[in-house]
Design an enzyme around this catalytic site. Structure first.
Site, PDB file in Angstrom:
ATOM      1  CE  LYS A  50      -3.345   2.340   2.778  1.00  0.00           C
ATOM      2  NZ  LYS A  50      -4.455   2.456   3.769  1.00  0.00           N
TER       3      LYS A  50
HETATM    4  C1  5RP Z   1      -2.871   4.615   7.943  1.00  0.00           C
HETATM    5  C2  5RP Z   1      -3.448   3.807   7.113  1.00  0.00           C
HETATM    6  C3  5RP Z   1      -4.780   4.168   6.603  1.00  0.00           C
HETATM    7  O1  5RP Z   1      -5.658   3.077   6.466  1.00  0.00           O
HETATM    8  C4  5RP Z   1      -4.376   4.960   5.356  1.00  0.00           C
HETATM    9  O2  5RP Z   1      -4.050   6.106   5.556  1.00  0.00           O
HETATM   10  C5  5RP Z   1      -5.747   4.738   4.328  1.00  0.00           C
HETATM   11  O3  5RP Z   1      -6.823   5.687   4.797  1.00  0.00           O
HETATM   12  P1  5RP Z   1      -7.017   7.112   3.816  1.00  0.00           P
HETATM   13  O4  5RP Z   1      -7.426   6.882   2.673  1.00  0.00           O
HETATM   14  O5  5RP Z   1      -7.890   7.933   4.841  1.00  0.00           O
HETATM   15  O6  5RP Z   1      -5.541   7.767   3.785  1.00  0.00           O
HETATM   16  O7  5RP Z   1      -2.891   2.921   6.601  1.00  0.00           O
HETATM   17  O8  5RP Z   1      -1.264   4.269   7.891  1.00  0.00           O
END
Ligand code: 5RP
Length: 274
Positions: A180
């Site tokens: 991610k």
């Molecule tokens: C924090 C995360 C959150 O899940 C991530 O930031 C995703 O959420 P957003 O789209 O609100 O940024 O992994 O580390």
């Protein structure tokens, strides 16, 4: 060559997370209170999850959120990507000092389809967080559970190709099955660097439907498997319209304009966003 027999548990769980029909995923991130406590849009967390769950492929969340906000009836067979790192709060400038917070036994007990660990590469806790990731990959690999690495960035770090590709490639080499990260210019180069590992894009702070949908479209067109958005969905005034529009982009290759039409169809009254 990968031994398919040894990898069958991982593969079967990956198929629950990322649709094997199109190799795409709409992951819904609702894990924010683990470090920021009360979060705008999550006052009624169980209502928010119940409303949005039917429209996502996988819910990324925490143990406590599942315990307190999701009934087994509402969850059905929806896969959970369980966050298993944490230990800090927004009251500290530096959020990078994380540890593993959930055991692999607990993840199995909760039937997690995958587990998520944040790494803070370039931070004062770089080594600890990379070792959190590799420890969890070692534990979960024994039970065939894939690990998603979250390339979390510190406040002072640039979200550019150089940094994000470096962080993502390190996560791939550690053994993460899904990465991610954030969208950046020349994003297809990042995807190429980590191929065939699946990449999902975080939404970041709430922006606007056209901007967030544009980022989703750019991401999948550059080769991402999909998105793992949170605030740009649940903080929007029309969260169902937003997640339906994202689905159309991720699974249907709809344009941003077409997705905005889907969003507008769910807006109350005669209002429309351009
Ligand atoms: C924090 C995360 C959150 O899940 C991530 O930031 C995703 O959420 P957003 O789209 O609100 O940024 O992994 O580390």
């Amino acid at each position: 060559m990968v031994n398919a027999y040894l990898d069958i548990g991982i593969q079967s769980r990956m198929n629950r997370i990322i649709s094997p029909k199109d190799n795409r995923v709409v992951m819904l991130a609702i894990d924010h209170p683990y470090f920021q406590g009360p979060t705008t849009g999550l006052r009624d967390m169980s209502g928010t999850i119940r409303t949005l769950l039917p429209y996502c492929d996988c819910l990324m969340t925490t143990r406590g959120a599942v315990q307190s906000n999701i009934s087994p009836g509402d969850l059905g067979s929806k896969p959970i990507m369980l966050r298993v790192s944490g230990g800090n709060s927004v009251l500290f400038e530096d959020l990078s000092d994380e540890r593993l917070t959930v055991t692999i036994k607990e993840a199995i007990r909760m039937d997690a389809a995958g587990v998520a660990v944040s790494v803070f590469i370039g931070s004062s806790n770089q080594q600890r967080t990379i070792l959190n990731l590799t420890d969890m990959i070692n534990y979960s690999g024994e039970y065939g559970i894939p690990v998603l690495a979250v390339t979390a960035v510190g406040k002072d770090m640039a979200r550019d190709l150089r940094y994000l590709a470096l962080a993502s490639r390190i996560c791939q080499d550690a053994g993460a099955r899904i990465i991610k990260t954030y969208y950046c210019e020349e994003f297809s180069k990042l995807v190429d660097w980590v191929a065939p590992t699946a990449v999902v894009v975080a939404g970041g702070k709430y922006s606007s439907p056209p901007d967030a949908l544009g980022m989703a479209w750019n991401s999948v067109q550059a080769g991402a498997a999909g998105v793992d958005f949170g605030r740009n969905i649940f903080q929007d005034e029309n969260p169902v319209g937003m997640i339906k529009a994202i689905n159309a982009i991720v699974h249907g290759d709809h344009t941003v304009k077409e997705a905005l039409d889907i969003y507008n169809d769910c807006l109350p009254g005669a209002r429309k966003l351009e």
